[in-house]
Design a protein around this motif. Structure first.
Motif, PDB file in Angstrom:
ATOM      1  N   VAL A 192     -20.709   0.978  -2.107  1.00 17.81           N
ATOM      2  CA  VAL A 192     -19.975  -0.225  -1.291  1.00 17.81           C
ATOM      3  C   VAL A 192     -18.543   0.430  -0.618  1.00 17.81           C
ATOM      4  O   VAL A 192     -18.185   1.296  -1.104  1.00 17.81           O
ATOM      5  CB  VAL A 192     -19.455  -1.111  -2.391  1.00 17.81           C
ATOM      6  CG1 VAL A 192     -18.822  -2.249  -1.844  1.00 17.81           C
ATOM      7  CG2 VAL A 192     -20.524  -1.683  -3.105  1.00 17.81           C
ATOM      8  N   LEU A 193     -18.416  -0.124   0.659  1.00 23.10           N
ATOM      9  CA  LEU A 193     -17.187   0.262   1.330  1.00 23.10           C
ATOM     10  C   LEU A 193     -16.317  -1.106   1.243  1.00 23.10           C
ATOM     11  O   LEU A 193     -16.841  -2.139   1.897  1.00 23.10           O
ATOM     12  CB  LEU A 193     -17.388   0.527   3.012  1.00 23.10           C
ATOM     13  CG  LEU A 193     -18.421   2.052   2.990  1.00 23.10           C
ATOM     14  CD1 LEU A 193     -18.594   2.094   4.380  1.00 23.10           C
ATOM     15  CD2 LEU A 193     -17.632   2.996   2.323  1.00 23.10           C
ATOM     16  N   TRP A 194     -15.238  -1.016   0.709  1.00 16.88           N
ATOM     17  CA  TRP A 194     -14.340  -2.233   0.689  1.00 16.88           C
ATOM     18  C   TRP A 194     -13.200  -2.217   1.378  1.00 16.88           C
ATOM     19  O   TRP A 194     -12.505  -0.846   1.455  1.00 16.88           O
ATOM     20  CB  TRP A 194     -13.916  -2.090  -0.990  1.00 16.88           C
ATOM     21  CG  TRP A 194     -13.095  -3.304  -1.438  1.00 16.88           C
ATOM     22  CD1 TRP A 194     -11.796  -3.382  -1.328  1.00 16.88           C
ATOM     23  CD2 TRP A 194     -13.473  -4.367  -2.018  1.00 16.88           C
ATOM     24  NE1 TRP A 194     -11.191  -4.676  -1.960  1.00 16.88           N
ATOM     25  CE2 TRP A 194     -12.136  -5.274  -2.339  1.00 16.88           C
ATOM     26  CE3 TRP A 194     -14.760  -5.029  -2.511  1.00 16.88           C
ATOM     27  CZ2 TRP A 194     -12.263  -6.424  -2.766  1.00 16.88           C
ATOM     28  CZ3 TRP A 194     -14.964  -6.193  -3.054  1.00 16.88           C
ATOM     29  CH2 TRP A 194     -13.658  -7.051  -3.252  1.00 16.88           C
ATOM     30  N   THR A 195     -12.736  -2.942   2.275  1.00 19.78           N
ATOM     31  CA  THR A 195     -11.599  -2.813   2.985  1.00 19.78           C
ATOM     32  C   THR A 195     -10.780  -3.991   2.753  1.00 19.78           C
ATOM     33  O   THR A 195     -11.168  -5.133   2.588  1.00 19.78           O
ATOM     34  CB  THR A 195     -11.979  -3.188   4.640  1.00 19.78           C
ATOM     35  OG1 THR A 195     -12.942  -2.156   4.968  1.00 19.78           O
ATOM     36  CG2 THR A 195     -10.911  -3.196   5.477  1.00 19.78           C
ATOM     37  N   ALA A 196      -9.301  -3.916   2.595  1.00 17.48           N
ATOM     38  CA  ALA A 196      -8.084  -4.822   2.128  1.00 17.48           C
ATOM     39  C   ALA A 196      -7.039  -4.604   2.929  1.00 17.48           C
ATOM     40  O   ALA A 196      -6.826  -3.560   3.734  1.00 17.48           O
ATOM     41  CB  ALA A 196      -8.038  -4.443   0.789  1.00 17.48           C
ATOM     42  N   ASN A 197      -6.423  -5.639   3.183  1.00 13.41           N
ATOM     43  CA  ASN A 197      -5.118  -5.877   3.682  1.00 13.41           C
ATOM     44  C   ASN A 197      -4.213  -5.112   3.093  1.00 13.41           C
ATOM     45  O   ASN A 197      -3.795  -5.290   1.894  1.00 13.41           O
ATOM     46  CB  ASN A 197      -4.721  -7.128   3.991  1.00 13.41           C
ATOM     47  CG  ASN A 197      -3.405  -7.285   4.993  1.00 13.41           C
ATOM     48  OD1 ASN A 197      -2.448  -6.906   4.343  1.00 13.41           O
ATOM     49  ND2 ASN A 197      -3.538  -7.987   6.101  1.00 13.41           N
ATOM     50  N   ALA A 238      -3.062   4.753   5.662  1.00 15.54           N
ATOM     51  CA  ALA A 238      -1.947   4.933   6.526  1.00 15.54           C
ATOM     52  C   ALA A 238      -1.167   3.569   6.692  1.00 15.54           C
ATOM     53  O   ALA A 238      -1.671   2.619   6.812  1.00 15.54           O
ATOM     54  CB  ALA A 238      -2.669   5.311   7.964  1.00 15.54           C
ATOM     55  N   PRO A 239       0.124   3.662   6.806  1.00 14.79           N
ATOM     56  CA  PRO A 239       1.071   2.703   7.083  1.00 14.79           C
ATOM     57  C   PRO A 239       0.504   1.447   8.101  1.00 14.79           C
ATOM     58  O   PRO A 239       0.432   1.846   9.016  1.00 14.79           O
ATOM     59  CB  PRO A 239       2.322   3.099   7.245  1.00 14.79           C
ATOM     60  CG  PRO A 239       2.306   4.603   7.024  1.00 14.79           C
ATOM     61  CD  PRO A 239       1.069   4.830   6.909  1.00 14.79           C
ATOM     62  N   GLY A 240       0.449   0.300   7.699  1.00 15.43           N
ATOM     63  CA  GLY A 240       0.073  -0.765   8.507  1.00 15.43           C
ATOM     64  C   GLY A 240      -1.520  -0.832   8.870  1.00 15.43           C
ATOM     65  O   GLY A 240      -1.994  -1.700   9.425  1.00 15.43           O
ATOM     66  N   GLU A 241      -2.166   0.188   8.176  1.00 14.59           N
ATOM     67  CA  GLU A 241      -3.700  -0.085   8.394  1.00 14.59           C
ATOM     68  C   GLU A 241      -4.383  -0.269   7.088  1.00 14.59           C
ATOM     69  O   GLU A 241      -3.787  -0.241   6.160  1.00 14.59           O
ATOM     70  CB  GLU A 241      -4.217   1.571   8.981  1.00 14.59           C
ATOM     71  CG  GLU A 241      -3.674   2.124  10.016  1.00 14.59           C
ATOM     72  CD  GLU A 241      -4.391   1.510  11.360  1.00 14.59           C
ATOM     73  OE1 GLU A 241      -5.230   1.054  11.127  1.00 14.59           O
ATOM     74  OE2 GLU A 241      -3.375   1.214  12.103  1.00 14.59           O
ATOM     75  N   PRO A 242      -5.569  -1.165   7.604  1.00 14.34           N
ATOM     76  CA  PRO A 242      -6.254  -1.552   6.290  1.00 14.34           C
ATOM     77  C   PRO A 242      -6.573  -0.580   5.306  1.00 14.34           C
ATOM     78  O   PRO A 242      -6.914   0.696   5.751  1.00 14.34           O
ATOM     79  CB  PRO A 242      -7.577  -2.328   7.008  1.00 14.34           C
ATOM     80  CG  PRO A 242      -7.053  -2.383   8.363  1.00 14.34           C
ATOM     81  CD  PRO A 242      -6.297  -1.472   8.725  1.00 14.34           C
ATOM     82  N   VAL A 243      -6.538  -1.004   4.225  1.00 16.86           N
ATOM     83  CA  VAL A 243      -7.109   0.085   3.090  1.00 16.86           C
ATOM     84  C   VAL A 243      -8.654   0.314   2.977  1.00 16.86           C
ATOM     85  O   VAL A 243      -9.066  -0.938   2.605  1.00 16.86           O
ATOM     86  CB  VAL A 243      -6.463  -0.221   1.550  1.00 16.86           C
ATOM     87  CG1 VAL A 243      -6.788   0.514   0.649  1.00 16.86           C
ATOM     88  CG2 VAL A 243      -4.745  -0.270   1.662  1.00 16.86           C
ATOM     89  N   ALA A 300       0.764  -1.055  -0.033  1.00 22.82           N
ATOM     90  CA  ALA A 300       0.125  -0.027   0.118  1.00 22.82           C
ATOM     91  C   ALA A 300       0.876   1.420   0.069  1.00 22.82           C
ATOM     92  O   ALA A 300       1.983   1.478   0.420  1.00 22.82           O
ATOM     93  CB  ALA A 300      -0.875  -0.181   1.144  1.00 22.82           C
ATOM     94  N   GLY A 301       0.232   2.496  -0.588  1.00 21.50           N
ATOM     95  CA  GLY A 301       1.141   3.557  -0.562  1.00 21.50           C
ATOM     96  C   GLY A 301       1.580   4.025  -2.017  1.00 21.50           C
ATOM     97  O   GLY A 301       1.976   3.121  -2.872  1.00 21.50           O
ATOM     98  N   GLY A 302       1.083   5.159  -2.446  1.00 17.67           N
ATOM     99  CA  GLY A 302       1.581   5.675  -3.810  1.00 17.67           C
ATOM    100  C   GLY A 302       0.785   5.049  -5.059  1.00 17.67           C
ATOM    101  O   GLY A 302       1.015   5.179  -5.930  1.00 17.67           O
ATOM    102  N   VAL A 303      -0.579   4.651  -4.608  1.00 19.88           N
ATOM    103  CA  VAL A 303      -1.238   4.314  -5.639  1.00 19.88           C
ATOM    104  C   VAL A 303      -2.765   4.794  -5.687  1.00 19.88           C
ATOM    105  O   VAL A 303      -3.044   5.364  -4.547  1.00 19.88           O
ATOM    106  CB  VAL A 303      -1.501   2.699  -5.824  1.00 19.88           C
ATOM    107  CG1 VAL A 303      -0.176   1.975  -6.219  1.00 19.88           C
ATOM    108  CG2 VAL A 303      -2.091   2.069  -4.393  1.00 19.88           C
ATOM    109  N   SER A 304      -3.443   5.265  -6.807  1.00 19.08           N
ATOM    110  CA  SER A 304      -4.693   5.671  -6.652  1.00 19.08           C
ATOM    111  C   SER A 304      -5.658   4.681  -5.958  1.00 19.08           C
ATOM    112  O   SER A 304      -5.276   3.556  -6.163  1.00 19.08           O
ATOM    113  CB  SER A 304      -5.184   6.282  -8.062  1.00 19.08           C
ATOM    114  OG  SER A 304      -5.314   4.972  -8.829  1.00 19.08           O
ATOM    115  N   ALA A 305      -7.005   5.438  -5.786  1.00 21.74           N
ATOM    116  CA  ALA A 305      -7.933   4.376  -5.058  1.00 21.74           C
ATOM    117  C   ALA A 305      -8.280   3.290  -6.221  1.00 21.74           C
ATOM    118  O   ALA A 305      -8.619   2.170  -6.042  1.00 21.74           O
ATOM    119  CB  ALA A 305      -9.182   5.177  -4.842  1.00 21.74           C
TER     120      ALA A 305
END
Length: 244
Positions: A197-202, A128-133, A28-33
């Motif tokens: 839709v709310l989508w949560t990912a690791n 946020a680093p370490g947090e679910p996306v 995660a980080g540095g990519v668009s939604a």
């Protein structure tokens, strides 16, 4: 008969198809939604075996929960689906297809429509680093409407294909079905659908953790305006065990 058809059809969902989204793994980080969701969807579709469990609730026009049920299942070998439904109020707990609160609803059906062409995709919260996306996905109005309309037409066609409908008064049954088709098409002409839709990912593996849907319907039926809502929550489980 038409009242039952209207009630059953306007809370149903669509048939399920596995997603065909592709992507690559990453951190995660540095990519668009859009890119983050594509990575997560790809992680799911690329899994040979995963499970899911959740619940579905249908609300009356007054806003109260009318019916609810839970489901759990597994997808194996990139496509084989096992699915069980349960309802607390039923003695045995397990529901068959005809007893379900939304006969045409499949927990994974929404995956087919979730892509950048059919939806507006944005971060629900800043990564946020370490947090679910967490990603918020809103289906485009025409896509949301078509998803519901296709399912309603399919459900009505299945009603008409049931031979038991014609046993006692076949001609009257055909007339009633035709009238129901006209009423349905008239209602679909006024239908407005809003699906979020709310989508949560690791954030490390991109494998999805949760998909929460809220769909609101607004339509006219024989001169009266109705509003209905359906909510569902699907939790994804990596390397699941086969559903018994």
């Amino acid at each position: 008969m038409h009242k039952k058809i209207r009630h059953c059809l306007l809370i149903c969902g669509t048939g399920w198809l596995l997603p065909l989204l592709t992507g690559c793994m990453g951190a995660a980080g540095g990519v668009s939604a859009n890119e983050a969701f594509a990575l997560s969807a790809s992680a799911l579709s690329g899994s040979e075996n995963y499970g899911f469990a959740g619940k579905l609730a249908v609300y009356s026009p007054g806003g109260k929960v009318e019916k609810s049920a839970s489901f759990k299942g597994e997808v194996s070998l990139h496509g084989n689906l096992k699915l069980n439904w349960t309802e607390p109020d039923k003695a045995s707990g397990v529901l068959d297809e005809k007893e379900r609160i939304a006969p045409g609803y499949k927990p994974l059906s929404l995956l087919e429509a979730l892509n950048g062409r059919n939806a507006s995709i944005a971060y629900a919260t800043a990564p946020a680093p370490g947090e679910p996306v967490r990603i918020r996905i809103q289906l485009r109005e025409e896509t949301a409407k078509q998803r519901i309309a296709d399912a309603l037409r399919k459900e009505l066609a299945e009603v008409g294909a049931d031979e038991r409908l014609y046993v006692r008064h076949p001609e009257q049954a055909r007339k009633t079905l035709k009238a129901s088709e006209r009423r349905l098409e008239a209602a679909l002409a006024t239908l407005k659908v809003d699906t979020v839709v709310l989508w949560t990912a690791n954030s490390k593996s991109w494998f999805p953790e949760r998909m929460v849907e809220e769909t609101e319907l607004l339509y006219e039926w024989e001169g009266k305006t109705y509003s209905e809502k359906r909510t569902s929550e699907t939790n994804f489980l990596a390397a699941a065990k086969v559903v018994q």
